[in-house]
Motif scaffolding. Structure first.
Motif, PDB file in Angstrom:
ATOM      1  N   ASP A  88      59.241  74.817  58.010  1.00  0.00           N
ATOM      2  CA  ASP A  88      59.071  74.974  56.572  1.00  0.00           C
ATOM      3  C   ASP A  88      58.530  76.375  56.321  1.00  0.00           C
ATOM      4  OD1 ASP A  88      58.482  74.884  53.898  1.00  0.00           O
ATOM      5  OD2 ASP A  88      57.406  72.969  53.986  1.00  0.00           O
ATOM      6  N   VAL A  89      59.430  77.316  56.097  1.00  0.00           N
ATOM      7  CA  VAL A  89      59.054  78.721  55.950  1.00  0.00           C
ATOM      8  C   VAL A  89      58.164  78.904  54.722  1.00  0.00           C
ATOM      9  CG1 VAL A  89      59.917  81.065  55.592  1.00  0.00           C
ATOM     10  CG2 VAL A  89      61.125  79.515  57.122  1.00  0.00           C
ATOM     11  N   ARG A  90      58.459  78.207  53.646  1.00  0.00           N
ATOM     12  CA  ARG A  90      57.662  78.328  52.423  1.00  0.00           C
ATOM     13  C   ARG A  90      56.207  77.949  52.698  1.00  0.00           C
ATOM     14  NH1 ARG A  90      56.135  75.050  48.109  1.00  0.00           N
ATOM     15  NH2 ARG A  90      56.008  76.140  46.124  1.00  0.00           N
ATOM     16  N   LYS A  91      56.007  76.833  53.369  1.00  0.00           N
ATOM     17  CA  LYS A  91      54.657  76.379  53.697  1.00  0.00           C
ATOM     18  C   LYS A  91      53.943  77.388  54.596  1.00  0.00           C
ATOM     19  CE  LYS A  91      52.220  72.438  55.694  1.00  0.00           C
ATOM     20  NZ  LYS A  91      52.370  71.112  56.299  1.00  0.00           N
ATOM     21  N   VAL A  93      54.488  80.666  54.806  1.00  0.00           N
ATOM     22  CA  VAL A  93      54.158  81.868  54.046  1.00  0.00           C
ATOM     23  C   VAL A  93      52.972  81.606  53.123  1.00  0.00           C
ATOM     24  CG1 VAL A  93      55.004  83.475  52.281  1.00  0.00           C
ATOM     25  CG2 VAL A  93      56.461  82.869  54.220  1.00  0.00           C
ATOM     26  N   LEU A  94      52.963  80.457  52.448  1.00  0.00           N
ATOM     27  CA  LEU A  94      51.837  80.114  51.575  1.00  0.00           C
ATOM     28  C   LEU A  94      50.519  80.039  52.364  1.00  0.00           C
ATOM     29  CD1 LEU A  94      53.417  77.465  49.169  1.00  0.00           C
ATOM     30  CD2 LEU A  94      52.661  79.799  48.615  1.00  0.00           C
TER      31      LEU A  94
END
Length: 100
Positions: A88-91, A93-94
């Motif tokens: 989960d790239v979004r997770k 990065v966040l």
């Protein structure tokens, strides 16, 4: 904005370098602990990605180095040589930005 550093095999490091990340090629997984310790000291690095095939053989040795680490964020990613669930790239990065 800080740098992204990938620690892994020659193929994966080359791909990330094309995208602008810095890379460290490790032939021997037992060099991972020393590489992570030196990367933790760098102020210019925000995210360290370690390929799963480099991490797995030395998991027990490097987990104490990784656990609780917030800056730089150190996380394990799949490589073309490892079987793994999609990341989960979004997770990721966040979390690197301090929101997760």
């Amino acid at each position: 904005m800080g740098k992204i550093v990938l620690v892994g095999d020659k193929y994966t490091v080359s791909l990330f370098e094309i995208m602008g990340a810095e890379g460290i090629i490790l032939e021997d997984p037992y060099q991972l602990e020393n590489s992570l310790i030196s990367l933790k000291k760098r102020e210019d690095v925000d995210l360290v990605l370690v390929t799963k095939d480099i991490y797995d053989p030395v998991r027990e040795k490097v987990d104490p180095v990784i656990s609780g680490q917030t800056k730089p964020l150190i996380t394990v990613i799949p490589s073309p040589y490892s079987e793994s669930a999609p990341m989960d790239v979004r997770k990721m990065v966040l979390r690197a930005l301090g929101f997760g």
